[in-house]
Design a protein around this motif. Sequence first.
Motif, PDB file in Angstrom:
ATOM      1  N   THR A  45      48.461   8.534  25.255  1.00  0.00           N
ATOM      2  CA  THR A  45      49.866   8.955  25.229  1.00  0.00           C
ATOM      3  C   THR A  45      50.188   9.915  26.364  1.00  0.00           C
ATOM      4  O   THR A  45      51.349  10.020  26.784  1.00  0.00           O
ATOM      5  CB  THR A  45      50.190   9.610  23.882  1.00  0.00           C
ATOM      6  N   SER A  46      49.189  10.605  26.876  1.00  0.00           N
ATOM      7  CA  SER A  46      49.412  11.603  27.932  1.00  0.00           C
ATOM      8  C   SER A  46      49.262  11.033  29.332  1.00  0.00           C
ATOM      9  O   SER A  46      49.187  11.797  30.299  1.00  0.00           O
ATOM     10  CB  SER A  46      48.441  12.779  27.750  1.00  0.00           C
ATOM     11  N   TRP A  47      49.220   9.710  29.456  1.00  0.00           N
ATOM     12  CA  TRP A  47      49.086   9.077  30.767  1.00  0.00           C
ATOM     13  C   TRP A  47      50.182   9.570  31.710  1.00  0.00           C
ATOM     14  O   TRP A  47      51.366   9.560  31.377  1.00  0.00           O
ATOM     15  CB  TRP A  47      49.172   7.560  30.596  1.00  0.00           C
ATOM     16  N   MET A  48      49.784  10.030  32.883  1.00  0.00           N
ATOM     17  CA  MET A  48      50.690  10.533  33.922  1.00  0.00           C
ATOM     18  C   MET A  48      51.576  11.676  33.429  1.00  0.00           C
ATOM     19  O   MET A  48      52.610  11.999  34.034  1.00  0.00           O
ATOM     20  CB  MET A  48      51.556   9.406  34.474  1.00  0.00           C
ATOM     21  N   ARG A  49      51.180  12.270  32.312  1.00  0.00           N
ATOM     22  CA  ARG A  49      51.852  13.472  31.779  1.00  0.00           C
ATOM     23  C   ARG A  49      53.352  13.261  31.523  1.00  0.00           C
ATOM     24  O   ARG A  49      54.158  14.179  31.678  1.00  0.00           O
ATOM     25  CB  ARG A  49      51.653  14.667  32.717  1.00  0.00           C
ATOM     26  N   PRO A  57      57.402  14.216  16.568  1.00  0.00           N
ATOM     27  CA  PRO A  57      57.142  15.002  15.351  1.00  0.00           C
ATOM     28  C   PRO A  57      57.228  14.222  14.042  1.00  0.00           C
ATOM     29  O   PRO A  57      56.817  14.727  13.004  1.00  0.00           O
ATOM     30  CB  PRO A  57      58.230  16.083  15.404  1.00  0.00           C
ATOM     31  N   ASP A  58      57.812  13.017  14.052  1.00  0.00           N
ATOM     32  CA  ASP A  58      57.975  12.288  12.791  1.00  0.00           C
ATOM     33  C   ASP A  58      58.039  10.792  13.080  1.00  0.00           C
ATOM     34  O   ASP A  58      58.049  10.349  14.235  1.00  0.00           O
ATOM     35  CB  ASP A  58      59.236  12.751  12.049  1.00  0.00           C
ATOM     36  N   LEU A  59      58.090   9.991  12.010  1.00  0.00           N
ATOM     37  CA  LEU A  59      58.076   8.538  12.156  1.00  0.00           C
ATOM     38  C   LEU A  59      59.343   8.023  12.835  1.00  0.00           C
ATOM     39  O   LEU A  59      59.305   7.022  13.551  1.00  0.00           O
ATOM     40  CB  LEU A  59      57.900   7.877  10.785  1.00  0.00           C
ATOM     41  N   THR A  60      60.473   8.689  12.601  1.00  0.00           N
ATOM     42  CA  THR A  60      61.711   8.275  13.270  1.00  0.00           C
ATOM     43  C   THR A  60      61.575   8.422  14.783  1.00  0.00           C
ATOM     44  O   THR A  60      61.955   7.521  15.553  1.00  0.00           O
ATOM     45  CB  THR A  60      62.896   9.105  12.763  1.00  0.00           C
ATOM     46  N   SER A  61      61.038   9.547  15.209  1.00  0.00           N
ATOM     47  CA  SER A  61      60.800   9.748  16.641  1.00  0.00           C
ATOM     48  C   SER A  61      59.822   8.717  17.191  1.00  0.00           C
ATOM     49  O   SER A  61      59.968   8.249  18.324  1.00  0.00           O
ATOM     50  CB  SER A  61      60.259  11.157  16.887  1.00  0.00           C
ATOM     51  N   LEU A  62      58.837   8.339  16.374  1.00  0.00           N
ATOM     52  CA  LEU A  62      57.875   7.331  16.800  1.00  0.00           C
ATOM     53  C   LEU A  62      58.566   5.989  17.034  1.00  0.00           C
ATOM     54  O   LEU A  62      58.270   5.281  18.010  1.00  0.00           O
ATOM     55  CB  LEU A  62      56.773   7.190  15.749  1.00  0.00           C
ATOM     56  N   LEU A  63      59.502   5.629  16.169  1.00  0.00           N
ATOM     57  CA  LEU A  63      60.224   4.367  16.326  1.00  0.00           C
ATOM     58  C   LEU A  63      61.045   4.374  17.613  1.00  0.00           C
ATOM     59  O   LEU A  63      61.096   3.366  18.337  1.00  0.00           O
ATOM     60  CB  LEU A  63      61.127   4.118  15.120  1.00  0.00           C
ATOM     61  N   TYR A  64      61.710   5.495  17.908  1.00  0.00           N
ATOM     62  CA  TYR A  64      62.449   5.591  19.166  1.00  0.00           C
ATOM     63  C   TYR A  64      61.511   5.526  20.372  1.00  0.00           C
ATOM     64  O   TYR A  64      61.829   4.921  21.403  1.00  0.00           O
ATOM     65  CB  TYR A  64      63.260   6.892  19.211  1.00  0.00           C
ATOM     66  N   TYR A  65      60.338   6.160  20.235  1.00  0.00           N
ATOM     67  CA  TYR A  65      59.346   6.144  21.305  1.00  0.00           C
ATOM     68  C   TYR A  65      58.879   4.711  21.579  1.00  0.00           C
ATOM     69  O   TYR A  65      58.810   4.273  22.735  1.00  0.00           O
ATOM     70  CB  TYR A  65      58.174   7.028  20.896  1.00  0.00           C
ATOM     71  N   ILE A  66      58.587   3.956  20.513  1.00  0.00           N
ATOM     72  CA  ILE A  66      58.174   2.561  20.663  1.00  0.00           C
ATOM     73  C   ILE A  66      59.290   1.737  21.298  1.00  0.00           C
ATOM     74  O   ILE A  66      59.059   0.902  22.170  1.00  0.00           O
ATOM     75  CB  ILE A  66      57.775   1.977  19.294  1.00  0.00           C
ATOM     76  N   TYR A  77      46.748   2.238  21.677  1.00  0.00           N
ATOM     77  CA  TYR A  77      46.076   3.514  21.442  1.00  0.00           C
ATOM     78  C   TYR A  77      47.069   4.650  21.291  1.00  0.00           C
ATOM     79  O   TYR A  77      46.819   5.610  20.564  1.00  0.00           O
ATOM     80  CB  TYR A  77      45.106   3.815  22.576  1.00  0.00           C
ATOM     81  N   SER A  78      48.199   4.549  22.006  1.00  0.00           N
ATOM     82  CA  SER A  78      49.189   5.610  21.919  1.00  0.00           C
ATOM     83  C   SER A  78      49.729   5.734  20.498  1.00  0.00           C
ATOM     84  O   SER A  78      49.820   6.846  19.946  1.00  0.00           O
ATOM     85  CB  SER A  78      50.328   5.344  22.896  1.00  0.00           C
ATOM     86  N   VAL A  79      50.103   4.619  19.897  1.00  0.00           N
ATOM     87  CA  VAL A  79      50.616   4.655  18.518  1.00  0.00           C
ATOM     88  C   VAL A  79      49.536   5.163  17.569  1.00  0.00           C
ATOM     89  O   VAL A  79      49.819   5.952  16.653  1.00  0.00           O
ATOM     90  CB  VAL A  79      51.117   3.259  18.102  1.00  0.00           C
ATOM     91  N   MET A  80      48.286   4.749  17.791  1.00  0.00           N
ATOM     92  CA  MET A  80      47.193   5.228  16.949  1.00  0.00           C
ATOM     93  C   MET A  80      47.053   6.748  17.048  1.00  0.00           C
ATOM     94  O   MET A  80      46.879   7.444  16.041  1.00  0.00           O
ATOM     95  CB  MET A  80      45.881   4.559  17.360  1.00  0.00           C
ATOM     96  N   GLU A  81      47.149   7.274  18.268  1.00  0.00           N
ATOM     97  CA  GLU A  81      47.046   8.716  18.465  1.00  0.00           C
ATOM     98  C   GLU A  81      48.186   9.457  17.779  1.00  0.00           C
ATOM     99  O   GLU A  81      47.970  10.490  17.113  1.00  0.00           O
ATOM    100  CB  GLU A  81      47.048   9.036  19.961  1.00  0.00           C
ATOM    101  N   ILE A  82      49.393   8.955  17.942  1.00  0.00           N
ATOM    102  CA  ILE A  82      50.560   9.630  17.366  1.00  0.00           C
ATOM    103  C   ILE A  82      50.485   9.640  15.848  1.00  0.00           C
ATOM    104  O   ILE A  82      50.742  10.664  15.204  1.00  0.00           O
ATOM    105  CB  ILE A  82      51.855   8.964  17.852  1.00  0.00           C
ATOM    106  N   VAL A  83      50.133   8.499  15.251  1.00  0.00           N
ATOM    107  CA  VAL A  83      50.009   8.428  13.787  1.00  0.00           C
ATOM    108  C   VAL A  83      48.917   9.369  13.306  1.00  0.00           C
ATOM    109  O   VAL A  83      49.075  10.076  12.292  1.00  0.00           O
ATOM    110  CB  VAL A  83      49.733   6.974  13.340  1.00  0.00           C
ATOM    111  N   SER A  84      47.795   9.416  14.026  1.00  0.00           N
ATOM    112  CA  SER A  84      46.714  10.328  13.644  1.00  0.00           C
ATOM    113  C   SER A  84      47.175  11.784  13.725  1.00  0.00           C
ATOM    114  O   SER A  84      46.845  12.601  12.853  1.00  0.00           O
ATOM    115  CB  SER A  84      45.505  10.110  14.560  1.00  0.00           C
ATOM    116  N   TRP A  85      47.964  12.095  14.748  1.00  0.00           N
ATOM    117  CA  TRP A  85      48.460  13.464  14.885  1.00  0.00           C
ATOM    118  C   TRP A  85      49.442  13.806  13.762  1.00  0.00           C
ATOM    119  O   TRP A  85      49.419  14.919  13.218  1.00  0.00           O
ATOM    120  CB  TRP A  85      49.115  13.655  16.243  1.00  0.00           C
TER     121      TRP A  85
END
Length: 433
Positions: A45-49, A57-66, A77-85
């Motif tokens: 998720t931190s690729w190229m910063r 911070p939440d699942l709604t933000s994750l959906l917008y991110y996707i 891997y990014s989604v896996m990292e975010i869900v784990s966090w």
Amino acid sequence: MNHLITRLRTHLQTSPLSWVMGGITILWCLWAIWATRGISADPATSWMRIYSYRDIPDLTSLLYYIRDLRTGITPVYSVMEIVSWLWLEDIGWITGPLFRLGMAIVLILPFAFTTGFPWWVRMIHLTLATICVQAFGLIYALGNAQPYDVMTPLFLLGHMLLLRLASAHKQARVGAWFSIISGILLSLSELSRPFMLAIMPVLLGWALLQYWRNNTLRRLGWFLLPVVLLSGGWHLKLLLYNDGQIIWSNHGGCNLLNAWAPLVDIPSLEATLEPEAPPLNNYGWAWQNLNTDVHSRNCKRCSQAVTAAIVAHPGRAAAHFFGKLLIFLNPRTQMYDNDPTGGWIIAYRWVVRGGYAAALLLGGWLLIQMMGRRRSFDQVWMLLYILLGFLTLMPVIGESGEEARFMVSVVPVLLACCWRSLSLIFSPDHGYH
């Protein structure tokens, strides 16, 4: 359950050595995790910063991110990292032990492509795997370990192994489940590296051939279901929401430029590029936000400039390509300021060189056999196709200076090619053809 226990008990009585070798393999994997304990992958998720997993911070933000994601951040891997966090407030188990376990398993898997060999051959393979895992640890010593280096070949080889069971298993229900898992692994592999999209059509054609050969075409739908939902769904999102983007990373043109910069008139190209968007955050060295339409257009111009330079200077382009290919054939182990030396590195280079020589000789021998005896198309040809695909695409679009870590993806496929070829030559009646 009782039937399974009975079968395991019978297998233990009739093949005790296989259980011993299985135990040795498990112990080797645990050792490999420990031996590379100083290594952890960079968060995808931190690729190229551009982003951090802490930014969602939440699942709604994750959906917008996707929804908005279109750049070189690997979605798997990014989604896996975010869900784990979100659930554990920790991703260390992904970037640390899970990454190292994947590196151990992907070096063990190639032996699964062979049949009919005695136990001491497995010990030879474990020795080769030991050399490679030690060398990979030294190459990664100063960082820049990327999860897709390991996971792309792991998912791909796993798909190839399960496809055999998916298409040929006698029980329809079991075959259907294997088909679903095989399709998932193929999609995860394709969503791990952008250039895998170029290999996908042949992989799908090979899968269709296996189901057709085994007269199990009804299972093909179960195989295609996760491929359509995962790979197809992501590319459909890109087409509909991200301005018709086809490849899941909009950064490919910039990688292409970095690989072919000596042929391109850089000042003239830079004059045509649009100003990039400022960084969303500053994580130490963030330069710009690459997850934008502007970056997509700039990378497209970079691709066009490289293509024009190759067309204008075909001789120089061929020489440049073969020069980059030699970096993979005589494997580079230096990556930026990290230049490991010593016995493990020397042994690793000879393992790779020997693997290439063996794959070339064995492939030629099998081709002669196939032509003379009309041997049917075997799995080994798909492995060789994947290997050639890697060795063609990585020099073309791979970031210059990072070829050493790209070999982490190449070596497992190379070993699988060699073992499968040896299996056909020395045990032609084993396996499936």
